[in-house]
Design a protein around this motif. Structure first.
Motif, mmCIF file in Angstrom:
data_model
loop_
_atom_site.group_PDB
_atom_site.id
_atom_site.type_symbol
_atom_site.label_atom_id
_atom_site.label_comp_id
_atom_site.label_asym_id
_atom_site.label_seq_id
_atom_site.Cartn_x
_atom_site.Cartn_y
_atom_site.Cartn_z
ATOM 1 N N CYS A 196 -11.374 1.825 8.215
ATOM 2 C CA CYS A 196 -11.943 2.365 9.448
ATOM 3 C C CYS A 196 -13.459 2.446 9.277
ATOM 4 N N LYS A 197 -14.203 1.807 10.146
ATOM 5 C CA LYS A 197 -15.665 1.811 10.077
ATOM 6 C C LYS A 197 -16.223 2.605 11.242
ATOM 7 N N LYS A 235 -22.970 10.878 22.203
ATOM 8 C CA LYS A 235 -22.700 9.523 22.673
ATOM 9 C C LYS A 235 -22.986 8.539 21.549
ATOM 10 N N GLY A 236 -22.664 7.288 21.796
ATOM 11 C CA GLY A 236 -22.967 6.246 20.827
ATOM 12 C C GLY A 236 -22.041 6.207 19.630
ATOM 13 N N TRP A 237 -20.898 6.913 19.691
ATOM 14 C CA TRP A 237 -19.959 6.895 18.576
ATOM 15 C C TRP A 237 -19.043 5.685 18.720
ATOM 16 N N LYS A 238 -18.849 4.974 17.629
ATOM 17 C CA LYS A 238 -18.024 3.765 17.639
ATOM 18 C C LYS A 238 -17.115 3.742 16.410
ATOM 19 N N VAL A 239 -15.936 3.187 16.590
ATOM 20 C CA VAL A 239 -14.986 3.016 15.489
ATOM 21 C C VAL A 239 -14.435 1.599 15.558
ATOM 22 N N LYS A 240 -14.420 0.927 14.412
ATOM 23 C CA LYS A 240 -13.755 -0.372 14.313
ATOM 24 C C LYS A 240 -12.690 -0.301 13.228
ATOM 25 N N ILE A 241 -11.549 -0.890 13.509
ATOM 26 C CA ILE A 241 -10.455 -0.971 12.543
ATOM 27 C C ILE A 241 -10.413 -2.399 12.005
ATOM 28 N N HIS A 242 -10.498 -2.538 10.677
ATOM 29 C CA HIS A 242 -10.494 -3.851 10.030
ATOM 30 C C HIS A 242 -9.218 -4.027 9.219
ATOM 31 N N ASP A 243 -8.701 -5.254 9.189
ATOM 32 C CA ASP A 243 -7.569 -5.532 8.311
ATOM 33 C C ASP A 243 -8.081 -5.768 6.893
ATOM 34 N N LEU A 244 -7.186 -6.089 5.975
ATOM 35 C CA LEU A 244 -7.581 -6.214 4.566
ATOM 36 C C LEU A 244 -8.519 -7.390 4.316
ATOM 37 N N SER A 245 -8.540 -8.354 5.232
ATOM 38 C CA SER A 245 -9.453 -9.491 5.079
ATOM 39 C C SER A 245 -10.845 -9.185 5.606
ATOM 40 N N GLY A 246 -11.001 -8.011 6.231
ATOM 41 C CA GLY A 246 -12.290 -7.638 6.797
ATOM 42 C C GLY A 246 -12.446 -7.980 8.260
ATOM 43 N N ALA A 272 -12.121 -7.512 12.159
ATOM 44 C CA ALA A 272 -11.971 -6.398 13.100
ATOM 45 C C ALA A 272 -10.796 -6.679 14.031
ATOM 46 N N VAL A 273 -9.809 -5.774 14.049
ATOM 47 C CA VAL A 273 -8.588 -5.999 14.828
ATOM 48 C C VAL A 273 -8.387 -4.958 15.927
ATOM 49 N N LEU A 325 -10.157 -0.802 22.543
ATOM 50 C CA LEU A 325 -10.287 -2.247 22.728
ATOM 51 C C LEU A 325 -9.430 -3.034 21.745
ATOM 52 N N ARG A 326 -9.041 -4.230 22.172
ATOM 53 C CA ARG A 326 -8.350 -5.177 21.307
ATOM 54 C C ARG A 326 -9.094 -6.509 21.355
ATOM 55 N N PRO A 327 -8.977 -7.335 20.325
ATOM 56 C CA PRO A 327 -9.650 -8.635 20.348
ATOM 57 C C PRO A 327 -9.048 -9.551 21.413
ATOM 58 N N ASP A 328 -9.878 -10.394 21.964
ATOM 59 C CA ASP A 328 -9.428 -11.412 22.912
ATOM 60 C C ASP A 328 -8.923 -12.610 22.104
ATOM 61 N N VAL A 329 -7.630 -12.927 22.231
ATOM 62 C CA VAL A 329 -7.059 -14.013 21.432
ATOM 63 C C VAL A 329 -7.605 -15.370 21.859
ATOM 64 N N VAL A 330 -8.092 -15.465 23.100
ATOM 65 C CA VAL A 330 -8.645 -16.726 23.590
ATOM 66 C C VAL A 330 -10.081 -16.903 23.111
ATOM 67 N N ARG A 331 -10.849 -15.806 23.163
ATOM 68 C CA ARG A 331 -12.243 -15.830 22.709
ATOM 69 C C ARG A 331 -12.400 -14.820 21.576
ATOM 70 N N PRO A 332 -12.296 -15.258 20.341
ATOM 71 C CA PRO A 332 -12.268 -14.349 19.188
ATOM 72 C C PRO A 332 -13.464 -13.409 19.096
ATOM 73 N N GLU A 333 -14.606 -13.793 19.656
ATOM 74 C CA GLU A 333 -15.793 -12.944 19.565
ATOM 75 C C GLU A 333 -15.828 -11.878 20.651
ATOM 76 N N SER A 334 -14.850 -11.893 21.551
ATOM 77 C CA SER A 334 -14.847 -10.963 22.680
ATOM 78 C C SER A 334 -13.758 -9.908 22.511
ATOM 79 N N TRP A 335 -13.902 -8.832 23.301
ATOM 80 C CA TRP A 335 -12.941 -7.733 23.266
ATOM 81 C C TRP A 335 -12.393 -7.494 24.664
ATOM 82 N N LEU A 336 -11.160 -7.009 24.722
ATOM 83 C CA LEU A 336 -10.523 -6.675 25.990
ATOM 84 C C LEU A 336 -10.119 -5.204 25.990
ATOM 85 N N PRO A 337 -10.289 -4.506 27.123
ATOM 86 C CA PRO A 337 -9.880 -3.097 27.193
ATOM 87 C C PRO A 337 -8.365 -2.965 27.170
ATOM 88 N N TRP A 338 -7.872 -1.975 26.443
ATOM 89 C CA TRP A 338 -6.434 -1.717 26.343
ATOM 90 C C TRP A 338 -6.070 -0.325 26.869
#
Length: 432
Positions: free
Chosen positions: A197-198, A231-242, A244-245, A274-287
């Motif tokens: 968790c970052k 404000k400005g607080w962010k969290v990213k969840i990374h898998d073991l390969s690093g 962001a998922v 947010l979750r990653p966009d499977v079509v555009r890996p660099e983008s995120w989609l709201p969940w």
């Protein structure tokens, strides 16, 4: 990932049938038929649950077998406690359902008591621990003292009691969320790293967070311990390969409402999950969207309200949970579709399921996730449980880790906004 064994005890298909003679013999008379009926459901070691029971007038009508009135979720230790005789209670544990007619309350200052109609008991047996689906009871049964008065049946209760395996994945944040901990899966005494968790924040919020963990620092005595916005607080969840998922970030700042020093329900802070966009890996989609605010009272509470964002309709939101958590002691945030079925049966989309939500229908619903967090100022290390049937890939688990992190951080984000001044100044503490 290997799940832990849980079972789900569901009680549903409730209905109450009261023949005419039984009504006439009751103290409440014929008016009892129109009075509300309810039941208290007890299982040793669990809180008492109360639910209404519909009256059934025709002998040919059977209540909906898919309706769930309440559920208990038992892990291995719960089953062991129920099946082990104790010194201070009966040898056998029972599921006990007591049926009442009328409401508790007062009428013109005079106390009004509910009329107890009868009780249904079901003993806890070895089959509870076999881990297999089993229907413990299904159908009508006579209850109360007048079960067969004058050769005719008295009040009858219809119910369906069922056991189903409900395996779960259990995760633990190994440190405080703000310290970017590793997230491990628990399987007995074994801990297996699964995610990291970052946590990050913009510069404007760093002073606020610093004071949250070092409030006694001499360098910070003249700085606000809670600025006028968080404000400005962010969290990213990374898998073991690093990679962001999943992610979460504050979209609506946590600010005090007019005339007070806390975040009120009229203007809650909000997170976007947010979750990653499977079509555009660099983008995120709201969940999903998590809103949080503070409710003042004898014991303050932080309220968390979670909406699922629909993929079918832009901007559509589906309420999935609204939970009060003690600001002092902490508590549990959870999503359980059984508790929402009466209002709006809604499947919960899997983040990577491409719109195929058939496995998450209301019939196969129930418990989805829970997150246990500590209260303000405590070293909260969120404990997360996920129902295995709602996890089809690693990204599914990750999105709930992001939601759990947002819930945990909301406890701190909803702390009252106060100032702390230098020692020796007039009034060492002052509330804005």
């Amino acid at each position: 990932m290997d799940p832990q064994a849980f079972i789900r005890l569901s009680i549903g298909s409730l209905g109450l049938r009261i023949p005419g003679p039984a009504l006439k013999s009751s103290k409440a008379g014929i008016h009892a038929f129109s009075a509300p009926c309810s039941c208290e459901i007890r299982l040793r070691g669990f809180p008492v649950q109360t639910t209404p029971i519909p009256l059934v007038s025709s002998s040919e009508v059977t209540p909906d077998i898919h309706s769930i009135a309440t559920s208990f979720y038992l892990e291995e230790s719960d089953l062991k406690a129920l099946l082990t005789p104790g010194c201070f209670y009966n040898h056998h544990a029972y599921l006990e359902i007591t049926v009442f007619m009328g409401r508790k309350g007062t009428h013109f200052g005079v106390g009004v008591k509910r009329q107890q109609i009868g009780t249904f008991k079901l003993a806890v047996g070895p089959e509870w621990g076999e881990g297999k689906p089993v229907i413990l009871f299904n159908g009508w049964i006579g209850i109360g003292k007048n079960k067969h008065e004058n050769g005719k049946p008295g009040a009858e209760l219809h119910l369906r009691v069922q056991l189903d395996p409900d395996p779960r994945y259990v995760f633990q944040f190994e440190d405080v969320t703000m310290l970017s901990p590793q997230i491990v899966q628990l399987q007995g005494s074994v801990k297996q790293p699964i995610f990291s968790c970052k946590f990050s924040r913009d510069r404007a919020s760093q002073v606020d967070l610093l004071n949250a963990y070092w409030p006694g620092s001499a360098d910070n005595l003249d700085i606000e311990t809670g600025r006028r916005e968080r404000k400005g607080w962010k969290v990213k969840i990374h898998d073991l390969s690093g990679l962001a998922v999943a992610a979460a970030f504050i979209t609506t700042p946590f600010v005090p409402s007019t005339g007070c020093d806390w975040v009120a329900k009229s203007n809650p802070g909000a997170w976007l999950i947010l979750r990653p966009d499977v079509v555009r890996p660099e983008s995120w989609l709201p969940w999903g969207k998590l809103e949080a605010w503070r409710e003042r009272g004898f014991r303050d509470a932080v309220c968390c309200r979670f909406h699922l964002l629909s993929e079918a309709q832009d901007g559509a939101e589906v309420l999935m949970s609204e939970i009060r958590i003690s600001a002092e002691k902490g508590g549990e945030f959870f999503i359980d579709t059984d508790r929402l079925m009466r209002q709006a049966p809604t499947p919960i989309p899997s983040p990577q399921s491409s719109g195929d939500f058939s496995a998450l229908s209301p019939i196969s619903g129930g418990f989805v996730m829970s997150c246990r967090v500590q209260g303000e100022g405590k070293n909260s290390k969120p404990l997360v449980q996920l129902a295995m049937r709602h996890v089809t890939c690693i990204e599914d688990a990750a999105i709930f880790m992001a939601l759990a992190a947002a819930v945990d951080l909301s406890i701190e984000a909803c702390k009252p906004f106060r100032r702390k001044f230098r020692r020796g100044s007039r009034g060492s503490r002052h509330s804005l």
